[in-house]
Scaffold this motif. Structure first.
Motif, PDB file in Angstrom:
ATOM      1  N   ASP A  94     -67.125 -82.092  85.068  1.00 36.17           N
ATOM      2  CA  ASP A  94     -67.284 -83.171  84.092  1.00 36.17           C
ATOM      3  C   ASP A  94     -66.855 -84.507  84.683  1.00 36.17           C
ATOM      4  O   ASP A  94     -67.453 -85.550  84.387  1.00 36.17           O
ATOM      5  CB  ASP A  94     -66.461 -82.870  82.831  1.00 36.17           C
ATOM      6  CG  ASP A  94     -67.033 -81.699  82.035  1.00 36.17           C
ATOM      7  OD1 ASP A  94     -68.216 -81.366  82.241  1.00 36.17           O
ATOM      8  OD2 ASP A  94     -66.292 -81.126  81.213  1.00 36.17           O
ATOM      9  N   GLU A  95     -65.825 -84.470  85.543  1.00 35.32           N
ATOM     10  CA  GLU A  95     -65.377 -85.704  86.203  1.00 35.32           C
ATOM     11  C   GLU A  95     -66.457 -86.245  87.133  1.00 35.32           C
ATOM     12  O   GLU A  95     -66.656 -87.469  87.239  1.00 35.32           O
ATOM     13  CB  GLU A  95     -64.089 -85.452  86.993  1.00 35.32           C
ATOM     14  CG  GLU A  95     -62.859 -85.186  86.151  1.00 35.32           C
ATOM     15  CD  GLU A  95     -62.796 -83.777  85.581  1.00 35.32           C
ATOM     16  OE1 GLU A  95     -61.928 -83.512  84.729  1.00 35.32           O
ATOM     17  OE2 GLU A  95     -63.633 -82.922  85.988  1.00 35.32           O
ATOM     18  N   GLY A  96     -67.164 -85.337  87.805  1.00 34.09           N
ATOM     19  CA  GLY A  96     -68.259 -85.757  88.674  1.00 34.09           C
ATOM     20  C   GLY A  96     -69.387 -86.405  87.895  1.00 34.09           C
ATOM     21  O   GLY A  96     -69.944 -87.428  88.306  1.00 34.09           O
ATOM     22  N   ILE A  97     -69.719 -85.809  86.755  1.00 28.86           N
ATOM     23  CA  ILE A  97     -70.752 -86.392  85.884  1.00 28.86           C
ATOM     24  C   ILE A  97     -70.328 -87.790  85.445  1.00 28.86           C
ATOM     25  O   ILE A  97     -71.133 -88.741  85.464  1.00 28.86           O
ATOM     26  CB  ILE A  97     -70.977 -85.496  84.648  1.00 28.86           C
ATOM     27  CG1 ILE A  97     -71.625 -84.163  85.048  1.00 28.86           C
ATOM     28  CG2 ILE A  97     -71.825 -86.221  83.603  1.00 28.86           C
ATOM     29  CD1 ILE A  97     -73.046 -84.259  85.522  1.00 28.86           C
ATOM     30  N   ALA A  98     -69.072 -87.930  85.054  1.00 28.83           N
ATOM     31  CA  ALA A  98     -68.567 -89.235  84.588  1.00 28.83           C
ATOM     32  C   ALA A  98     -68.643 -90.273  85.704  1.00 28.83           C
ATOM     33  O   ALA A  98     -68.989 -91.441  85.466  1.00 28.83           O
ATOM     34  CB  ALA A  98     -67.131 -89.092  84.079  1.00 28.83           C
ATOM     35  N   SER A  99     -68.342 -89.869  86.930  1.00 26.67           N
ATOM     36  CA  SER A  99     -68.384 -90.825  88.049  1.00 26.67           C
ATOM     37  C   SER A  99     -69.812 -91.276  88.332  1.00 26.67           C
ATOM     38  O   SER A  99     -70.048 -92.441  88.673  1.00 26.67           O
ATOM     39  CB  SER A  99     -67.757 -90.212  89.300  1.00 26.67           C
ATOM     40  OG  SER A  99     -68.625 -89.277  89.910  1.00 26.67           O
ATOM     41  N   LEU A 100     -70.775 -90.372  88.177  1.00 20.30           N
ATOM     42  CA  LEU A 100     -72.176 -90.750  88.384  1.00 20.30           C
ATOM     43  C   LEU A 100     -72.672 -91.641  87.245  1.00 20.30           C
ATOM     44  O   LEU A 100     -73.468 -92.562  87.471  1.00 20.30           O
ATOM     45  CB  LEU A 100     -73.048 -89.508  88.514  1.00 20.30           C
ATOM     46  CG  LEU A 100     -72.845 -88.680  89.788  1.00 20.30           C
ATOM     47  CD1 LEU A 100     -73.708 -87.430  89.763  1.00 20.30           C
ATOM     48  CD2 LEU A 100     -73.140 -89.503  91.034  1.00 20.30           C
ATOM     49  N   ASP A 101     -72.214 -91.371  86.021  1.00 24.48           N
ATOM     50  CA  ASP A 101     -72.536 -92.258  84.891  1.00 24.48           C
ATOM     51  C   ASP A 101     -72.040 -93.675  85.181  1.00 24.48           C
ATOM     52  O   ASP A 101     -72.762 -94.659  84.961  1.00 24.48           O
ATOM     53  CB  ASP A 101     -71.875 -91.744  83.601  1.00 24.48           C
ATOM     54  CG  ASP A 101     -72.779 -90.795  82.820  1.00 24.48           C
ATOM     55  OD1 ASP A 101     -74.006 -90.982  82.852  1.00 24.48           O
ATOM     56  OD2 ASP A 101     -72.247 -89.872  82.182  1.00 24.48           O
ATOM     57  N   ASP A 102     -70.815 -93.773  85.673  1.00 30.54           N
ATOM     58  CA  ASP A 102     -70.236 -95.080  85.998  1.00 30.54           C
ATOM     59  C   ASP A 102     -71.018 -95.756  87.119  1.00 30.54           C
ATOM     60  O   ASP A 102     -71.268 -96.968  87.066  1.00 30.54           O
ATOM     61  CB  ASP A 102     -68.778 -94.898  86.415  1.00 30.54           C
ATOM     62  CG  ASP A 102     -68.145 -96.209  86.866  1.00 30.54           C
ATOM     63  OD1 ASP A 102     -67.920 -97.095  86.014  1.00 30.54           O
ATOM     64  OD2 ASP A 102     -67.879 -96.353  88.078  1.00 30.54           O
ATOM     65  N   LEU A 103     -71.440 -94.979  88.107  1.00 29.24           N
ATOM     66  CA  LEU A 103     -72.192 -95.538  89.229  1.00 29.24           C
ATOM     67  C   LEU A 103     -73.530 -96.093  88.773  1.00 29.24           C
ATOM     68  O   LEU A 103     -73.962 -97.170  89.212  1.00 29.24           O
ATOM     69  CB  LEU A 103     -72.383 -94.465  90.298  1.00 29.24           C
ATOM     70  CG  LEU A 103     -73.043 -94.888  91.608  1.00 29.24           C
ATOM     71  CD1 LEU A 103     -72.294 -96.049  92.248  1.00 29.24           C
ATOM     72  CD2 LEU A 103     -73.108 -93.706  92.568  1.00 29.24           C
ATOM     73  N   ILE A 104     -74.190 -95.394  87.872  1.00 26.91           N
ATOM     74  CA  ILE A 104     -75.477 -95.888  87.363  1.00 26.91           C
ATOM     75  C   ILE A 104     -75.270 -97.133  86.510  1.00 26.91           C
ATOM     76  O   ILE A 104     -76.075 -98.081  86.574  1.00 26.91           O
ATOM     77  CB  ILE A 104     -76.205 -94.772  86.587  1.00 26.91           C
ATOM     78  CG1 ILE A 104     -76.781 -93.774  87.594  1.00 26.91           C
ATOM     79  CG2 ILE A 104     -77.325 -95.353  85.712  1.00 26.91           C
ATOM     80  CD1 ILE A 104     -77.558 -92.633  86.993  1.00 26.91           C
ATOM     81  N   ALA A 105     -74.196 -97.174  85.744  1.00 27.60           N
ATOM     82  CA  ALA A 105     -73.895 -98.383  84.965  1.00 27.60           C
ATOM     83  C   ALA A 105     -73.686 -99.573  85.894  1.00 27.60           C
ATOM     84  O   ALA A 105     -74.193-100.686  85.636  1.00 27.60           O
ATOM     85  CB  ALA A 105     -72.654 -98.157  84.105  1.00 27.60           C
ATOM     86  N   ARG A 106     -72.984 -99.350  86.991  1.00 27.28           N
ATOM     87  CA  ARG A 106     -72.774-100.429  87.969  1.00 27.28           C
ATOM     88  C   ARG A 106     -74.083-100.807  88.656  1.00 27.28           C
ATOM     89  O   ARG A 106     -74.286-101.966  89.025  1.00 27.28           O
ATOM     90  CB  ARG A 106     -71.722-100.010  89.002  1.00 27.28           C
ATOM     91  CG  ARG A 106     -70.303 -99.985  88.428  1.00 27.28           C
ATOM     92  CD  ARG A 106     -69.242 -99.890  89.511  1.00 27.28           C
ATOM     93  NE  ARG A 106     -69.178 -98.574  90.102  1.00 27.28           N
ATOM     94  CZ  ARG A 106     -69.315 -98.326  91.395  1.00 27.28           C
ATOM     95  NH1 ARG A 106     -69.570 -99.308  92.255  1.00 27.28           N
ATOM     96  NH2 ARG A 106     -69.215 -97.091  91.857  1.00 27.28           N
ATOM     97  N   SER A 107     -74.965 -99.834  88.819  1.00 25.48           N
ATOM     98  CA  SER A 107     -76.274-100.113  89.431  1.00 25.48           C
ATOM     99  C   SER A 107     -77.096-101.042  88.548  1.00 25.48           C
ATOM    100  O   SER A 107     -77.752-101.968  89.046  1.00 25.48           O
ATOM    101  CB  SER A 107     -77.034 -98.801  89.667  1.00 25.48           C
ATOM    102  OG  SER A 107     -76.368 -97.983  90.615  1.00 25.48           O
TER     103      SER A 107
END
Length: 219
Positions: free
Chosen positions: A101-114
């Motif tokens: 779940d932490e990995g999913i959250a980090s990718l969500d954050d990365l896409i938001a930054r993208s």
């Protein structure tokens, strides 16, 4: 060979020049030339007054200048994408099964930054683009896949810069397309669907390949 056999490890100091030349059965002039070549390859570091040391041998260090080489040759970019088409779909399938779940959250954050980058500084997107791919390799849970992607990072950033530019300027539509494809991959990861995640990663890389081939024909 000594490094490959782990008789010499990162940080080790090589024997003195005279001793090393005798060990290798070569002249000191030949040895110096070889050490200069290894230094340029970032395998050894020549420290004046101290000696010669094995570097950290980190993959990113060893391929530090490859992005320049690749930037001069679109066919090399195409070979890179073909290699990634073989490696990344499989890594993404593993990630779908193993991501936390932490990995999913980090990718969500990365896409938001993208998306923020797309609006404010689209020319900076290639770094975020490749970070997304490297993280997925990390979440595959396979250390070798992760190291392979790390080794390809600088070359892949150069490739991403190539595909985000059109007629000398960043093309926001291309950046947007990449982010949306990242979102599709992430959705499959969230669903823990290995087959769909792998398929979407492959389709994403095919789109990159098509862009590179179009650019090559246009020039």
């Amino acid at each position: 060979s000594l490094i490959r056999e782990q008789q010499l490890r990162p940080g080790d100091r090589l024997p003195p020049e005279r001793e090393l030349a005798t060990l290798m059965g070569v002249s000191r002039a030949t040895l110096r030339e070889a050490l200069r070549s290894l230094s340029m390859m970032k395998v050894v570091e020549l420290r004046h007054g101290s000696g010669t040391y094995i570097t950290s041998l980190e993959p990113q260090l060893l391929v530090e200048n490859f992005d320049l080489v690749f930037s001069l040759n679109d066919s090399s970019f195409l070979e890179l994408i073909e290699a990634r088409e073989v490696i990344e779909p499989g890594a993404t399938a593993f990630a779908a099964k193993r991501i936390t779940d932490e990995g999913i959250a980090s990718l969500d954050d990365l896409i938001a930054r993208s998306w923020q980058c797309h609006k404010a500084n689209p020319e900076d997107f290639p770094q975020l683009d490749i970070e997304f791919h490297v993280r997925i390799a990390d979440y595959s849970g396979n250390a070798l896949l992760m190291r392979i992607m790390q080794a390809l990072t600088r070359m892949s950033i150069a490739s991403s810069q190539r595909t985000s530019v059109d007629k000398g300027a960043v093309n926001p539509a291309r950046v947007e397309r990449a982010i949306r494809m990242h979102e599709g991959i992430l959705a499959a990861l969230k669903a823990r669907d290995a087959e769909v995640a792998s398929k979407r990663m492959f389709e994403h890389l095919l789109a990159v390949e098509d862009t590179l081939r179009s650019a090559q024909k246009g020039e």
